[in-house]
Design an enzyme around this catalytic site. Structure first.
Site, PDB file in Angstrom:
ATOM      1  N   HIS A   1     -29.633  -0.472  69.955  1.00  0.00           N
ATOM      2  CA  HIS A   1     -30.567  -1.382  69.301  1.00  0.00           C
ATOM      3  C   HIS A   1     -31.992  -1.140  69.797  1.00  0.00           C
ATOM      4  CE1 HIS A   1     -27.895  -4.102  67.088  1.00  0.00           C
ATOM      5  NE2 HIS A   1     -27.047  -3.984  68.100  1.00  0.00           N
TER       6      HIS A   1
ATOM      7  N   HIS B   1     -23.818  -8.209  69.728  1.00  0.00           N
ATOM      8  CA  HIS B   1     -23.396  -8.359  71.127  1.00  0.00           C
ATOM      9  C   HIS B   1     -24.247  -9.415  71.838  1.00  0.00           C
ATOM     10  CE1 HIS B   1     -21.374  -4.569  70.294  1.00  0.00           C
ATOM     11  NE2 HIS B   1     -20.832  -4.560  71.501  1.00  0.00           N
TER      12      HIS B   1
END
Length: 230
Positions: A183, A138
């Site tokens: 993450h 992303h």
């Protein structure tokens, strides 16, 4: 964008950055203490969610996902090609964005770092499992698209605004990945370097091969006159 900004040592620097990222990623994967420190930041954010920030993070999660990101890039490229009648700019923006974005997939496969354990977070907002945490796809897409649009705006009155807006967008997407628990902080930090390294290398390839091809097709004239090294 027939000719992209190019650094002098466009092979050496990206290769060095990529090698450094691989070493860092493998080290983070192997040393549990480093991952524990990373996870601590995710856990702190997981305890402090707000409705407003959650809505923003989930929106960015969808917009820069593989499906959402592909649609976003298609819209940008179609706008440049059709509305602005600039197929060269459309191709360059699309190529730069894709190269930087896909660099994350290469590093994910090489490093194989596990995702944050959702069971260790107070309020995980997304559940993503597997060994594809380093770096963040992303974030790579956000950074790459921002760089591509900055290349497009260079030399115009939109240059400064594009640089600031792209920086804010990239940081926002990076922060949202940690906020969601998808993450580690080091994953998103690596994404900035990964995207930049891939684009620096690609810019050299584009200027060497694509610009000449575009010239032969009559889409640009004398690309050698506008080549730039920085």
């Amino acid at each position: 964008m027939a000719v992209l900004p190019q650094i002098r040592h466009w092979v050496l620097w990206p290769a060095g950055l990529a090698a450094g990222l691989i070493i860092v990623g493998l080290t983070l994967s192997a040393v549990r203490a480093l991952t524990a420190a990373d996870l601590g930041i995710d856990q702190t954010l997981s305890l402090n969610h707000t409705a407003f920030l959650t809505a923003i993070a989930l929106t960015l999660n969808a917009l820069f996902s593989p499906l959402g990101g592909s649609f976003l890039l298609a819209v940008v490229c179609l706008f440049l090609a059709v509305a602005r009648r600039s197929p060269v700019n459309a191709a360059a923006v699309g190529a730069v964005s894709l190269v930087g974005w896909l660099s994350s997939e290469v590093l994910k496969a090489v490093v194989g770092r596990h995702r944050p354990d959702a069971s260790l977070l107070a309020h995980p907002l997304v559940t993503e499992r597997g060994f594809d945490s380093f770096p963040s796809g992303h974030t790579c897409l956000a950074v790459s698209l921002s760089i591509a649009l900055y290349f497009l705006a260079r030399g115009t009155r939109w240059q400064r605004l594009t640089m600031i807006g792209g920086g804010l967008l990239s940081i926002s997407v990076a922060a949202s990945r940690i906020y969601l628990g998808a993450h580690y902080p080091s994953d998103v930090a690596a994404s900035f370097v990964a995207s930049l390294a891939a684009i620096l290398f690609f810019s050299g390839l584009w200027n060497r091969y694509a610009a000449s091809l575009l010239s032969r097709l009559g889409l640009i004239h004398r690309p050698d006159l506008c080549r730039e090294s920085v």
